[in-house]
Design an enzyme around this catalytic site. Structure first.
Site, PDB file in Angstrom:
ATOM      1  N   GLU A 193      21.053   3.325  93.665  1.00 38.18           N
ATOM      2  CA  GLU A 193      19.940   2.406  93.413  1.00 38.18           C
ATOM      3  C   GLU A 193      20.162   1.127  94.195  1.00 38.18           C
ATOM      4  OE1 GLU A 193      18.944   1.407  89.369  1.00 38.18           O
ATOM      5  OE2 GLU A 193      19.322   3.449  88.641  1.00 38.18           O
ATOM      6  N   GLU A 229      25.062   4.101  84.468  1.00 42.83           N
ATOM      7  CA  GLU A 229      25.399   2.743  84.026  1.00 42.83           C
ATOM      8  C   GLU A 229      25.911   2.710  82.584  1.00 42.83           C
ATOM      9  OE1 GLU A 229      22.325  -0.097  84.941  1.00 42.83           O
ATOM     10  OE2 GLU A 229      22.507   0.238  87.097  1.00 42.83           O
TER      11      GLU A 229
END
Length: 289
Positions: free
Chosen positions: A222, A122
Site C-alpha cells: 500500500e 497491519e
C-alpha cells in the site's frame, strides 16, 4: 555464491520493464458499503486495465468477506487479472472462514490467478496479536495451500514501523515475502519530501529483513497520496499532490519493487486516496511510466 530462488530466477528471465507486479488495492465493498457483485468486479478490473499503465494486478484484503474470492476470482480469470489474496486473521472464527474461502477457490479455479497470499494486514501495527500467534497463522495457511499443491509465496502486510520492531522478527522469519504499507502523508511529510520518506521506509525494512532472513523480498502493498482530507503535519491532501506523488514515486517504484497502489476507489472516505471517482473516471492521470 548466493543461490537465487525459482521465483527470482523467473523474474530475472522477464524483460526488466515487466519484472515487477504493479497494481491497485480494491475493496470488496462499493463506496456505499454494499458488496461488489461479480459484474462489478469485472467492471473494476476492466477499468484498471484501461488506464494508461494497463494494470492487471490487484490486491484484495479478504477471502470470505462479501464472498470476495467466490466472486472476484471468476471475474479475474475472465479479464486476465491476477490477485494478491488477503486472509484476515482476526478472530479465530473469521480466520477459519477466510481459510475455507481460499481453499474453496483453489479447488474450483486452481492457482494460476494467485500472485501470492497475505495472511493478516497491519495486525502488528494495531497491536491486535502477538508476533508468535501471527507467525503460527502464516504457517497454518502455507501448510494448507502447500498440501493442495500451491507453491505461491505466503507472507504478511504491515507498516514499516512494525517491521523494524525487534519484537516482530518471528513474522519476518515466517513470511516468504514482506508486505510494506508506506504512507509519507500519514508521517506528516510534505509532498516535496514524500519520495525520500517513501524510499527511506523501504530501506529501513530491507535492512532489518536482511539481518533476520536474508534474501526475502520487500513488496510495497500500500502507498499513495490522498486527493482530499485533513492536513497531517506538512502532508496536504489534494489532487495536485496526489498527481505529484504518482509521478515521483510510482514511476520509479514500478521499475524497482512489486507495488500495489492505494486505492482504486473510496470517494466517501476522509482522507480519500481513491483514483477513480463515483462516475468511473480517473481523478488524476495514472500515466504509463
Amino acid at each position: 555464491m548466493k543461490l537465487f530462488s525459482a521465483a527470482a530466477a523467473l523474474l530475472a528471465a522477464v524483460p526488466f520493464t515487466q519484472a515487477y507486479w504493479k497494481g491497485f488495492n480494491i475493496a470488496a465493498e462499493n463506496p456505499d458499503g454494499s458488496c461488489k457483485t461479480q459484474a462489478q468486479w469485472v467492471s473494476a478490473f476492466h477499468k484498471l486495465s484501461s488506464l494508461p499503465g494497463h494494470f492487471t494486478s490487484v490486491r484484495l484484503y479478504a477471502s470470505s468477506d462479501c464472498n470476495t474470492l467466490a466472486l472476484a476470482v471468476p471475474a479475474a480469470i475472465s479479464t486476465g487479472t491476477q490477485l494478491l489474496v488477503g486472509v484476515w486473521t482476526q478472530d479465530d472464527g473469521h480466520f477459519k472462514r477466510e481459510k475455507d474461502a481460499l481453499e474453496s477457490a483453489i479447488k474450483k479455479y486452481g492457482q494460476d490467478w494467485i500472485i501470492a497470499i497475505s495472511v493478516g494486514s497491519e495486525d502488528l501495527y494495531r497491536k491486535e496479536t502477538s508476533a508468535g500467534a501471527l507467525a503460527t497463522k502464516i504457517y497454518d495457511v502455507r501448510g494448507m495451500v502447500r498440501a493442495m499443491g500451491v507453491k505461491k509465496d505466503v507472507g504478511h502486510v504491515d507498516t514499516w514501523t512494525a517491521w523494524v520492531d525487534g519484537a516482530n522478527t518471528e513474522v519476518i522469519k515466517a513470511s516468504d515475502f514482506i508486505g510494506l504499507d508506506a504512507y509519507p502523508y500519514f508521517e506528516g511529510s510534505s509532498i516535496e519530501g514524500a519520495s525520500n520518506a517513501f524510499w527511506s521506509a523501504i530501506d529501513r525494512v530491507r535492512n532489518v529483513v536482511n539481518q533476520v532472513s536474508p534474501g526475502k523480498w520487500v513488496w510495497v502493498t500500500e502507498t499513495g497520496w490522498p486527493v482530499s482530507g485533513p492536513k497531517y503535519g506538512n502532508g496536504v491532501a489534494s489532487i495536485k499532490n496526489a498527481q505529484t506523488f504518482w509521478k515521483q514515486v510510482a514511476c520509479a517504484a514500478f521499475k524497482q519493487v512489486h507495488i500495489f497502489w492505494y486505492v482504486h476507489q473510496d470517494y466517501q472516505a476522509s482522507p480519500s486516496f481513491g483514483v477513480i471517482d463515483r462516475n468511473g473516471n480517473a481523478i488524476y492521470d495514472q500515466q504509463n511510466c
